[in-house]
Write a protein that holds these residues in place. Structure first.
Motif, PDB file in Angstrom:
ATOM      1  N   PHE A  33       0.826  -1.204   0.000  1.00  0.00           N
ATOM      2  CA  PHE A  33       0.000   0.000   0.000  1.00  0.00           C
ATOM      3  C   PHE A  33       0.863   1.256   0.000  1.00  0.00           C
ATOM      4  O   PHE A  33       0.597   2.209  -0.740  1.00  0.00           O
ATOM      5  CB  PHE A  33      -0.918  -0.002   1.221  1.00  0.00           C
ATOM      6  N   VAL A  34       1.890   1.273   0.832  1.00  0.00           N
ATOM      7  CA  VAL A  34       2.776   2.438   0.891  1.00  0.00           C
ATOM      8  C   VAL A  34       3.488   2.630  -0.449  1.00  0.00           C
ATOM      9  O   VAL A  34       3.611   3.763  -0.942  1.00  0.00           O
ATOM     10  CB  VAL A  34       3.798   2.266   2.031  1.00  0.00           C
ATOM     11  N   ILE A  35       3.955   1.543  -1.049  1.00  0.00           N
ATOM     12  CA  ILE A  35       4.629   1.639  -2.342  1.00  0.00           C
ATOM     13  C   ILE A  35       3.675   2.213  -3.393  1.00  0.00           C
ATOM     14  O   ILE A  35       4.024   3.124  -4.151  1.00  0.00           O
ATOM     15  CB  ILE A  35       5.159   0.261  -2.778  1.00  0.00           C
ATOM     16  N   GLY A  36       2.451   1.686  -3.442  1.00  0.00           N
ATOM     17  CA  GLY A  36       1.482   2.183  -4.409  1.00  0.00           C
ATOM     18  C   GLY A  36       1.094   3.629  -4.156  1.00  0.00           C
ATOM     19  O   GLY A  36       0.857   4.396  -5.095  1.00  0.00           O
ATOM     20  N   ASP A  37       1.042   4.023  -2.888  1.00  0.00           N
ATOM     21  CA  ASP A  37       0.670   5.395  -2.558  1.00  0.00           C
ATOM     22  C   ASP A  37       1.781   6.372  -2.927  1.00  0.00           C
ATOM     23  O   ASP A  37       1.522   7.447  -3.475  1.00  0.00           O
ATOM     24  CB  ASP A  37       0.352   5.498  -1.064  1.00  0.00           C
ATOM     25  N   LEU A  38       3.021   6.005  -2.624  1.00  0.00           N
ATOM     26  CA  LEU A  38       4.145   6.873  -2.990  1.00  0.00           C
ATOM     27  C   LEU A  38       4.321   6.963  -4.496  1.00  0.00           C
ATOM     28  O   LEU A  38       4.900   7.932  -5.002  1.00  0.00           O
ATOM     29  CB  LEU A  38       5.440   6.348  -2.357  1.00  0.00           C
ATOM     30  N   ASP A  39       3.822   5.953  -5.212  1.00  0.00           N
ATOM     31  CA  ASP A  39       3.929   5.954  -6.668  1.00  0.00           C
ATOM     32  C   ASP A  39       2.991   6.975  -7.307  1.00  0.00           C
ATOM     33  O   ASP A  39       3.067   7.217  -8.507  1.00  0.00           O
ATOM     34  CB  ASP A  39       3.624   4.555  -7.207  1.00  0.00           C
ATOM     35  N   GLN A  40       2.089   7.561  -6.497  1.00  0.00           N
ATOM     36  CA  GLN A  40       1.179   8.603  -6.965  1.00  0.00           C
ATOM     37  C   GLN A  40       1.430   9.864  -6.139  1.00  0.00           C
ATOM     38  O   GLN A  40       0.790  10.068  -5.103  1.00  0.00           O
ATOM     39  CB  GLN A  40      -0.273   8.151  -6.828  1.00  0.00           C
TER      40      GLN A  40
END
Length: 258
Positions: A226-233
Motif C-alpha cells: 500500500f505504501v509503495i502504491g501510494d508513494l507511486d502517486q
C-alpha cells in the motif's frame, strides 16, 4: 493483496488435509522450506528495490514542485520590478498559478481572489493544453514588453531568462508524474507472495496461532505494498505532495499587487 494472501494460505491448508500421507513427509517439508527461503529472498530484494524507487521518485517530484514554485515566484518579482507595464502579464501568471493549484489538488478549497480558467476538465497530473497555452501567452507578452531605458532592458532580459527557467522546470514537473512503476512488477511480486503463503498453508495446520500469525504477516506485507502504491502517486493518497508551497507563493504574489 491482503485477501489474496489469506486466501492462498486458507486454500492450501484445506488441500493439505486431503493430501496422502506420503506427500506430507520430511523430504517434502524440506523442499517446501527451501522454496519458501528462495521466494522470501527474491521478494525482499524486489520490495527493497520498489520501495527505494518510489521513494526516490516521490522525493524528486516534491523537489521539482518546490523548485517550480520558486521559479514562478521569481518571475513574478522580476515582472513587478520591471514596472506597471507588466501588470497584465502578472495577472495572467497569478491566474496560471491558481489554475495549477485548483487542478492538481481538486479535493482542496480552490484559490480565491484571482481569476483563472475553469479547471473542472483539466487533468490532475501531466500537461494541460489550457495551462500550456496560458504559459505560452505569458512568454509572448514578455517578449512584447517595451524597453524604454537601460534599466528596463536589463529587467526584460532577466524576466525572459526566468521565464525560460520556469518552462524548463515545468517540463520536469510534468514528467515526474509519468514516472511510475511498471504494473508487471506488482503482478510478479504478488504471485511470489501468494506462492509463499500457499506453502505456509501446506506446511502448517490451520489453528489459532497459525491463523493469527498469517493474518499479521499478510497485513504487514499488504501495508508495505500500500505504501509503495501510494508513494507511486505523488499527487494522490495519504502521502500526497502538499499544496501549501504553491498557495503561499500565490498569496505572496497577490499581496504585492498595486
Amino acid at each position: 493483496m491482503f485477501l489474496l494472501l489469506i486466501g492462498s494460505a486458507t486454500l492450501a491448508s484445506a488441500a493439505r488435509e486431503r493430501l496422502p500421507e506420503r506427500h506430507r513427509g520430511r523430504d517434502t517439508a524440506e523442499l517446501m522450506q527451501l522454496t519458501i527461503n528462495l521466494l522470501v529472498t527474491f521478494a525482499a530484494l524486489v520490495l527493497g528495490l520498489m520501495t527505494a524507487t518510489v521513494k526516490h521518485s516521490f522525493d524528486q517530484a516534491g523537489h521539482d514542485r518546490q523548485t517550480y514554485t520558486m521559479k514562478l515566484a521569481a518571475l513574478d518579482v522580476c515582472l513587478r520590478d520591471y514596472g506597471p507595464e507588466s501588470q497584465d502579464i502578472r495577472n495572467l501568471l497569478h491566474g496560471y498559478v491558481a489554475a495549477v493549484i485548483a487542478s492538481t489538488w481538486p479535493d482542496e478549497p480552490p484559490p480565491t481572489g484571482v481569476a483563472y480558467p475553469d479547471t473542472s476538465r483539466m487533468p490532475r497530473t501531466g500537461g494541460s493544453p489550457v495551462l500550456a497555452g496560458l504559459m505560452n501567452r505569458i512568454g509572448t507578452d514578455i517578449n512584447r514588453l517595451p524597453a524604454s531605458g537601460p534599466f528596463q532592458q536589463r529587467m526584460l532580459a532577466m524576466c525572459a531568462a526566468r521565464y525560460r527557467d520556469v518552462m524548463s522546470v515545468r517540463t520536469e514537473t510534468i514528467v515526474d508524474t509519468r514516472q511510475g512503476l511498471v504494473r508487471p512488477f506488482y503482478v510478479i511480486l504478488v504471485s511470489w507472495l501468494m506462492i509463499m503463503f500457499a506453502c505456509f498453508g501446506l506446511m502448517a495446520p490451520l489453528n489459532g496461532i497459525t491463523g493469527i500469525t498469517l493474518l499479521l504477516c499478510a497485513f504487514s506485507l499488504s501495508s508495505v505494498i500500500f505504501v509503495i502504491g501510494d508513494l507511486d502517486q505523488p499527487y494522490g493518497g495519504l502521502f500526497s505532495i502538499p499544496s501549501s508551497g504553491m498557495r503561499d507563493a500565490l498569496t505572496e504574489m497577490l499581496a504585492q499587487n498595486p
